[in-house]
Design a protein around this motif. Structure first.
Motif, PDB file in Angstrom:
ATOM      1  N   LEU A 152       0.835  -1.208   0.000  1.00 37.73           N
ATOM      2  CA  LEU A 152       0.000   0.000   0.000  1.00 37.73           C
ATOM      3  C   LEU A 152       0.864   1.250   0.000  1.00 37.73           C
ATOM      4  O   LEU A 152       0.573   2.229  -0.675  1.00 37.73           O
ATOM      5  N   ASP A 168       3.663   1.638  -1.310  1.00 36.30           N
ATOM      6  CA  ASP A 168       4.163   1.870  -2.662  1.00 36.30           C
ATOM      7  C   ASP A 168       3.135   2.627  -3.475  1.00 36.30           C
ATOM      8  O   ASP A 168       3.449   3.549  -4.217  1.00 36.30           O
ATOM      9  N   GLU A 169       1.881   2.245  -3.322  1.00 36.35           N
ATOM     10  CA  GLU A 169       0.837   2.920  -4.082  1.00 36.35           C
ATOM     11  C   GLU A 169       0.654   4.350  -3.602  1.00 36.35           C
ATOM     12  O   GLU A 169       0.551   5.279  -4.382  1.00 36.35           O
ATOM     13  N   ILE A 170       0.642   4.512  -2.286  1.00 38.45           N
ATOM     14  CA  ILE A 170       0.336   5.819  -1.729  1.00 38.45           C
ATOM     15  C   ILE A 170       1.460   6.807  -1.985  1.00 38.45           C
ATOM     16  O   ILE A 170       1.245   7.941  -2.372  1.00 38.45           O
TER      17      ILE A 170
END
Lengths: 233, 174
Positions: A209, A211-213
């Motif tokens: 997560l 990494d996405e954020i």
């Protein structure tokens, strides 16, 4: 569920409400009217389902009357109510924007009327350079920004609830949207104490997560740019 | 390579007629940033977004005077887009050019003047996709945190958990 054409009065009222709710520069009542007029009015009786978690996105809705409950089954099998939405809200547009599956189930919490726009109509409008296309794109952009701000506020509230003395967090704007702790180590220690800890698998999920954020990288786009630098087939 | 060719090479303009991209370059010629120069300053007023055309940007978050790199921006990516719809906010990260870079400055003037340009439509759709991903990932984080705060029974791995949380709340990795 009943289908009806939308009366001019409903179109006018809904457009006014949406302009008031999303007052982006150049928001045009008449352009939104023409968007709404491309839809159909549907009635959902209390407890009727608009969409189910995991469904493909075939339509989006403008809530005209009533209320819609957003629900999810958590990994423990428990039904969780994420939100109860009142008019004049947009519902179900995320799945049409990124072509993902429905992330939650939407149920009529009371007898409700909605204007339905099909995925095909939305896609056509989003491609248009007309005032209607522009109005829908900006309405969705404004709504997404509002959703993101709301989500950030929830994280911020959670952080503050664990450290009430740290009330003044810095403002955020998108990329940099995660609340900034003034004394993160203490804050983390407090949250760890409260939560107890996660297992390895959960930690890996959280790492994914992050990494996405944090990096906010569209890997698909980056890859395609690298493979096809001139953008043409 | 010309600015129009650089823009045409971006994936988001793959279906946009070259003439529309050329018109976009006239409306908003890409701005050059020298390596090391500041694109956005943390704490400054946020009023424009930026589409990176060439080069590379680095995002830093400063907390208590200590700066940490939390991400990079590559060609075709947008940064600072919430500024367009959330007036009056402040940048909560500093963005630096880590290479000689070129970027398209996206503001309301461009969106209004280019409303009938398919290249501007492509930018708006790209903005939508970017925001949708952020909303989803942020919602996932919230649900994870709330779920775990209600039901923690797993073995404690405090050190790793603390590192992950620290990264999350600071906007990046520890």
């Amino acid at each position: 569920m009943n289908n009806n054409r939308i009366s001019p009065a409903i179109v006018d009222r809904l457009a006014k409400h949406l302009v008031a709710l999303h007052p982006y520069p150049g928001a045009a009542h008449s352009a939104l009217e023409s968007v709404i007029a491309r839809g159909q009015l549907h009635h959902f009786s209390k407890d009727n389902i608009l969409c189910k978690e995991g469904d493909t996105g075939e339509e989006m809705w403008f809530l005209v009357r009533g209320s819609i409950q957003v629900q999810r089954i958590d990994p423990n099998g428990q039904l969780r109510v994420l939100a109860t939405i009142s008019r004049p809200s947009l519902i179900g547009h995320m799945a049409l924007i990124d072509r993902s599956r429905r992330s939650a189930t939407c149920v009529a919490h009371s007898d409700s009327d909605v204007v339905v726009l099909s995925a095909r109509t939305v896609e056509m409008l989003l491609q248009e350079t007309t005032t209607s296309g522009t109005a829908l794109r900006r309405l969705l952009l404004s709504s997404l920004c509002g959703q993101l701000a709301g989500a950030n506020a929830q994280i911020s509230d959670f952080v503050k609830s664990t450290q009430p003395e740290q009330a003044d967090e810095e403002s955020t704007d998108g990329y940099e949207s995660i609340p900034q702790a003034k004394d993160t180590d203490d804050q983390v220690a407090s949250i760890v104490a409260k939560l107890g800890g996660w297992d390895s698998k959960q930690l890996e999920e959280l790492e994914a997560l992050e990494d996405e954020i944090v990096f906010v990288v569209d890997e698909d786009q980056k890859r395609q740019n690298q493979q096809n630098p001139f953008g043409k087939q | 390579m010309s600015a129009t060719a650089d823009l045409s090479g971006l994936f988001l303009f793959r279906d946009v007629p070259p003439k529309a991209v050329a018109n976009l370059c006239i409306l908003a010629p890409p701005t050059r940033f020298q390596m090391g120069s500041t694109v956005f300053q943390q704490g400054s007023e946020a009023d424009v977004a930026l589409l990176l055309v060439k080069g590379k940007l680095e995002v830093e978050v400063h907390t208590d005077g200590v700066g940490r790199t939390v991400g990079q921006v590559h060609p075709g990516e947008i940064v600072g887009e919430q500024a367009l719809f959330s007036r009056g906010g402040a940048r909560s990260a500093t963005v630096l050019a880590s290479e000689e870079s070129q970027a398209l400055i996206i503001n309301w003037d461009l969106l209004e003047r280019g409303a009938d340009n398919p290249a501007v439509v492509a930018i708006e759709r790209h903005l939508m996709g970017t925001l949708a991903r952020r909303v989803r990932s942020t919602n996932m984080a919230i649900q994870k945190i709330w779920k775990e705060s209600d039901n923690i029974q797993a073995p404690i791995e405090k050190r790793r958990f603390a590192e992950r949380l620290r990264g999350l709340f600071r906007g990046g990795r520890p």
